[in-house]
Design an enzyme around this catalytic site. Structure first.
Site, mmCIF file in Angstrom:
data_model
loop_
_atom_site.group_PDB
_atom_site.id
_atom_site.type_symbol
_atom_site.label_atom_id
_atom_site.label_comp_id
_atom_site.label_asym_id
_atom_site.label_seq_id
_atom_site.Cartn_x
_atom_site.Cartn_y
_atom_site.Cartn_z
ATOM 1 C CG ASN A 146 23.350 33.340 21.742
ATOM 2 O OD1 ASN A 146 23.962 32.290 21.572
ATOM 3 N ND2 ASN A 146 22.084 33.474 21.457
ATOM 4 N NE ARG A 151 27.204 38.179 15.079
ATOM 5 C CZ ARG A 151 25.984 38.644 15.369
ATOM 6 N NH1 ARG A 151 25.514 39.742 14.788
ATOM 7 N NH2 ARG A 151 25.227 38.015 16.227
ATOM 8 N NE ARG A 201 25.391 39.808 20.655
ATOM 9 C CZ ARG A 201 24.773 39.219 19.635
ATOM 10 N NH1 ARG A 201 24.311 39.948 18.640
ATOM 11 N NH2 ARG A 201 24.613 37.915 19.617
ATOM 12 C CE LYS A 265 31.647 35.334 29.313
ATOM 13 N NZ LYS A 265 31.989 36.204 28.185
ATOM 14 N N PRO A 282 34.711 34.507 35.049
ATOM 15 C CG PRO A 282 35.293 35.944 33.319
ATOM 16 C CD PRO A 282 35.886 35.115 34.412
ATOM 17 C CG ASP A 284 32.599 31.031 28.809
ATOM 18 O OD1 ASP A 284 32.821 29.907 29.273
ATOM 19 O OD2 ASP A 284 33.426 31.635 28.128
ATOM 20 C CG HIS A 286 34.418 27.958 25.817
ATOM 21 N ND1 HIS A 286 34.812 27.021 24.893
ATOM 22 C CD2 HIS A 286 34.007 29.025 25.105
ATOM 23 C CE1 HIS A 286 34.662 27.510 23.669
ATOM 24 N NE2 HIS A 286 34.161 28.728 23.769
ATOM 25 C CG PHE A 333 38.200 30.867 27.917
ATOM 26 C CD1 PHE A 333 36.858 30.571 27.746
ATOM 27 C CD2 PHE A 333 38.813 31.741 27.026
ATOM 28 C CE1 PHE A 333 36.138 31.137 26.710
ATOM 29 C CE2 PHE A 333 38.092 32.304 25.987
ATOM 30 C CZ PHE A 333 36.753 32.011 25.828
#
Length: 408
Positions: A146, A151, A201, A265, A282, A284, A286, A333
DNA sequence: GTCGAACCTTTCGA
DNA sequence: ATCGAAAGGTTCG
């Protein structure tokens, strides 16, 4: 610091494009300087890369006075200051960049098997799956949840600065190696990471670090694909292929799920980019979009991304692209990332103008001249990466500006 | 097995 | 410029 001369190896942009590969969300630690050179602390040295259409150039900068042995008789420990004794950098570059596979050939295979891939891939050639350290990949992708790439990169940088060993400076910037699990398993790490802006996290990282430290030695690398062992080990057979993935892959995926902050993922990201399992796909946001838009998912039985749908998407891509499905997936991706979106629009006369506007916005005027040079270089090597510089510099910019005069 | 909400903070884009 | 939405998801009930 013991800097070594630039080395070069033949390489075409179709086989490897570092400007794409190093910023497509695989590794979050590469930094590009004003001269267009990429650098990252890796295996106790600072590795730098740049390339032209015919060659890849690399150079390692070793920390000064880093005695491999407890500095015995300094009598004749000559200029070998560091790393010169058997410099394994060539092997490291070969290994990390995963240069062995013939990427042009792989693209051909994926294109032959899949019209959609054939359509999208030509603008995204040279995307190579890196063989990253498994622990680093695990940490990086735990942070990815998320979250956005800018970042995540900032967080990885903070992690290294606060918990990783300092190797030296380059362009006036400190380079720290990636912290070991034990460094993140200490009391107070969670609170500190929270104060550093890691959000929820922080707990995932601390708890996962503790769990990894408790595992037997070499547990994580024990989950590797035997075909892709760590540097220096001999490759062995990876097991029998099946559309659901080889047994070793499934085992690795399952074990990773037990860690905090690791769902399907993230586990697949670690399998693919940290453990060498090429069939890991993975899924996700996208990829889910791609699956719905181009591969007929999103209806009926697979209308939402449940666990069952997740597996179905992976199986679909594995049966379509085969053993390196995760690699093919990464190409699509990348094509879906905003940072590269400009490549998707047709080349029209308006473009030059748009680029200029973007460049002026939010960037230090001091960099203008340099950046124009950079643009020339980029054009010379016939890539369309002006768009990319903006993103990369933005990431570095926040780090740098936070320490210096940000207000202008 | 599936669903929805909550989660930290930054960046993006209208 | 400003503000809501999205960002390479996971966990928990």
């Amino acid at each position: 610091m013991g800097a070594v001369e630039w080395q070069k190896i033949p390489s075409s942009l179709s086989e490897l494009c570092i400007n794409t590969t190093l910023r497509c969300g695989q590794s979050f630690r590469w930094r590009k300087n004003d001269a267009g050179v990429w650098s990252m602390a890796l295996h106790n040295r600072i590795l730098s890369l740049h390339q032209d259409p015919e060659h890849l150039y690399y150079r390692a900068t070793f920390p000064a006075a880093q005695p491999a042995l407890p500095t015995p008789p300094a009598s004749h420990a000559p200029s070998v200051a560091a790393g010169a004794e058997e410099d394994d950098t060539p092997a490291l570059v070969q290994h990390y960049l995963n240069l062995a596979p013939n990427l042009t050939e792989l693209y051909k295979q994926w294109s032959a098997a899949d019209a959609n891939f054939a359509k999208k891939a030509p603008k995204f050639t040279g995307v190579r799956i890196l063989r990253q350290d498994a622990w680093e990949a695990l940490v990086g992708f735990i942070c990815s949840s998320n979250n956005n790439i800018a970042r995540i990169s900032q967080m990885m940088h903070k992690l290294c600065v606060h918990y990783g060993p300092l190797l030296g400076h380059l362009d006036g910037e400190p380079y720290h190696d990636f912290p070991e699990p034990a460094a993140l398993a200490q009391e107070g790490v969670e609170a500190n990471l929270r104060s550093l802006g890691f959000g929820y996290r922080a707990r995932y990282l601390y708890e996962t670090a503790c769990m990894v430290v408790e595992k037997p030695d070499g547990w994580l690398d024990g989950l590797r694909n035997p075909e892709a062992p760590v540097l220096g080990q001999k490759a062995e057979d990876g097991g029998e292929w099946q559309a659901s993935g080889r047994e070793g892959y499934r085992k690795a995926h399952e074990e990773l799920l037990a860690l905090q902050g690791v769902g399907p993922k993230v586990a697949d990201c670690v399998c693919l980019m940290g453990l060498g399992w090429g069939e890991a796909v993975p899924v996700d946001t996208h990829v889910w979009q791609i699956a719905q838009r181009d591969y007929k998912f999103g209806k009926g039985k697979h209308s939402s991304l449940t666990k069952a749908t997740y597996d179905a998407v992976g199986d679909k891509f594995r049966s379509l692209w085969g053993k390196e499905a995760g690699w093919a997936h990464s190409v699509l991706f990348t094509a879906d990332l905003r940072a590269f979106s400009e490549r998707l629009v047709a080349k029209v006369e308006k473009k030059e103008e748009d680029v200029e506007v973007k460049k002026e916005d939010g960037e230090e005027p001091v960099l203008e001249d340099i950046k124009k040079e950079e643009k020339v270089v980029e054009k010379r090597i016939k890539r369309e990466d002006e768009d990319g510089e903006k993103d990369v510099l933005a990431v570095e910019g926040t780090v740098r500006r936070s320490k210096r005069a940000r207000k202008g």
